[in-house]
Design a protein around this motif. Structure first.
Motif, PDB file in Angstrom:
ATOM      1  N   UNK A 199      -5.108   3.398  -1.988  1.00 46.56           N
ATOM      2  CA  UNK A 199      -4.160   3.747  -0.935  1.00 46.56           C
ATOM      3  C   UNK A 199      -4.340   2.752   0.200  1.00 46.56           C
ATOM      4  N   UNK A 200      -3.234   2.330   0.788  1.00 44.14           N
ATOM      5  CA  UNK A 200      -3.308   1.454   1.949  1.00 44.14           C
ATOM      6  C   UNK A 200      -2.624   2.161   3.116  1.00 44.14           C
ATOM      7  N   UNK A 201      -3.270   2.128   4.273  1.00 47.67           N
ATOM      8  CA  UNK A 201      -2.760   2.820   5.459  1.00 47.67           C
ATOM      9  C   UNK A 201      -2.434   1.811   6.551  1.00 47.67           C
ATOM     10  N   UNK A 202      -1.784   2.292   7.594  1.00 45.75           N
ATOM     11  CA  UNK A 202      -1.513   1.424   8.743  1.00 45.75           C
ATOM     12  C   UNK A 202      -2.813   0.848   9.295  1.00 45.75           C
ATOM     13  N   UNK A 203      -3.837   1.699   9.358  1.00 46.54           N
ATOM     14  CA  UNK A 203      -5.127   1.232   9.859  1.00 46.54           C
ATOM     15  C   UNK A 203      -5.724   0.132   8.999  1.00 46.54           C
ATOM     16  N   UNK A 204      -5.541   0.239   7.676  1.00 49.58           N
ATOM     17  CA  UNK A 204      -6.042  -0.805   6.783  1.00 49.58           C
ATOM     18  C   UNK A 204      -5.362  -2.136   7.079  1.00 49.58           C
ATOM     19  N   UNK A 205      -4.044  -2.103   7.298  1.00 47.68           N
ATOM     20  CA  UNK A 205      -3.310  -3.338   7.537  1.00 47.68           C
ATOM     21  C   UNK A 205      -3.747  -4.013   8.829  1.00 47.68           C
ATOM     22  N   UNK A 206      -4.176  -3.216   9.791  1.00 47.57           N
ATOM     23  CA  UNK A 206      -4.616  -3.785  11.069  1.00 47.57           C
ATOM     24  C   UNK A 206      -5.973  -4.465  10.975  1.00 47.57           C
TER      25      UNK A 206
ATOM     26  N   UNK B 255       1.812  -8.671  -0.444  1.00 45.65           N
ATOM     27  CA  UNK B 255       1.185  -9.184   0.764  1.00 45.65           C
ATOM     28  C   UNK B 255       1.068  -8.077   1.807  1.00 45.65           C
ATOM     29  N   UNK B 256       0.183  -8.295   2.761  1.00 50.14           N
ATOM     30  CA  UNK B 256       0.031  -7.348   3.863  1.00 50.14           C
ATOM     31  C   UNK B 256       1.351  -7.213   4.618  1.00 50.14           C
ATOM     32  N   UNK B 257       2.052  -8.325   4.781  1.00 46.20           N
ATOM     33  CA  UNK B 257       3.350  -8.284   5.468  1.00 46.20           C
ATOM     34  C   UNK B 257       4.349  -7.422   4.712  1.00 46.20           C
ATOM     35  N   UNK B 258       4.348  -7.525   3.386  1.00 46.31           N
ATOM     36  CA  UNK B 258       5.253  -6.693   2.575  1.00 46.31           C
ATOM     37  C   UNK B 258       4.968  -5.211   2.801  1.00 46.31           C
ATOM     38  N   UNK B 259       3.696  -4.846   2.757  1.00 46.50           N
ATOM     39  CA  UNK B 259       3.319  -3.438   2.944  1.00 46.50           C
ATOM     40  C   UNK B 259       3.678  -2.952   4.342  1.00 46.50           C
ATOM     41  N   UNK B 260       3.431  -3.790   5.337  1.00 45.59           N
ATOM     42  CA  UNK B 260       3.759  -3.413   6.717  1.00 45.59           C
ATOM     43  C   UNK B 260       5.262  -3.215   6.881  1.00 45.59           C
ATOM     44  N   UNK B 261       6.038  -4.055   6.221  1.00 47.34           N
ATOM     45  CA  UNK B 261       7.504  -3.957   6.306  1.00 47.34           C
ATOM     46  C   UNK B 261       7.989  -2.633   5.687  1.00 47.34           C
ATOM     47  N   UNK B 262       7.426  -2.271   4.541  1.00 45.33           N
ATOM     48  CA  UNK B 262       7.813  -1.009   3.895  1.00 45.33           C
ATOM     49  C   UNK B 262       7.474   0.176   4.793  1.00 45.33           C
ATOM     50  N   UNK B 263       6.276   0.170   5.359  1.00 44.01           N
ATOM     51  CA  UNK B 263       5.867   1.274   6.226  1.00 44.01           C
ATOM     52  C   UNK B 263       6.780   1.394   7.439  1.00 44.01           C
ATOM     53  N   UNK B 264       7.128   0.254   8.029  1.00 51.00           N
ATOM     54  CA  UNK B 264       7.973   0.286   9.224  1.00 51.00           C
ATOM     55  C   UNK B 264       9.384   0.771   8.901  1.00 51.00           C
TER      56      UNK B 264
END
Length: 219
Positions: free
Chosen positions: A133-140, A105-114
């Protein structure tokens, strides 16, 4: 209407710039500059991700160029010193690579990045082969969803489920991602849940829950 939660596969960039183990330092820098990225996955064989080279991995070469360190500092900074003398990707890369799967999920990816303080994550399949590749900008990008799309999802997937007919429908108004809920419902205990689930819809910026229950004070 899009359904929550969105997955990494919905947002990731599929055309990815990468390097091999033997790619030289200067070539890595040139690719980062050309493609305006802060990190590059390192691949081997059939595209399996074995590491990531980031700007942070490259900077020690400049940091230690004219530094005269004492023995204690050298021992403490050994990993960085090793990268200062590195000449190719396999000597520079952080390994094993921090990755995410496309169905996360997007939340999972955001949690890993943070938690890991990274800006980009290679997206791999079960065999570790690069898919994107997924970036912070992609998640936003979830915050680019239209107000109408958000209102439709909240109305159908949340309010109509929590407060089904014959109750009066809950009024859902969304403006610039901010949700306002109004109306009277039969079960007061479900009001906090309604607000929480509305806030959990991807793309929602905030929620103002003004729902009241039948029989509540002031009715």
């Amino acid at each position: 209407m899009e359904s929550s939660p969105q997955r990494v596969s919905d947002l990731m960039t599929r055309a990815v710039v990468a390097v091999g183990r033997k790619t030289l330092f200067k070539d890595i820098v040139e690719r980062m500059e050309k493609w305006k990225v802060s990190a590059l996955p390192v691949l081997e064989g059939d595209g399996r991700v074995v590491g990531v080279v980031s700007e942070a991995d490259l900077l020690p070469k400049e940091e230690f160029r004219e530094t005269d360190m004492d023995r204690f500092t050298r021992l403490r900074r050994l990993p960085a010193l090793a990268k200062a003398t590195a000449v190719c990707a396999e000597e520079l890369m952080t390994a094993p690579a921090l990755t995410v799967h496309a169905d996360a999920t997007v939340a999972d990816a955001a949690r890993i990045m943070a938690l890991r303080h990274v800006k980009r994550l290679p997206v791999v399949n079960a065999e570790g082969v690069l898919e994107g590749v997924v970036s912070r900008g992609d998640l936003l990008k979830v915050y680019l969803r239209s107000d109408r799309d958000l209102a439709d999802e909240i109305r159908v997937d949340v309010m109509d489920v929590l407060f089904p007919a014959p109750q009066e429908p809950v009024h859902v108004v969304v403006s610039d991602g901010f949700v306002t809920l109004t109306g009277r419902v039969g079960d007061a205990a479900r009001i906090p849940l309604a607000a929480r689930l509305a806030q959990g819809v991807e793309g929602v910026v905030g929620v103002d829950c003004r729902l009241t229950a039948d029989g509540a004070d002031g009715a």
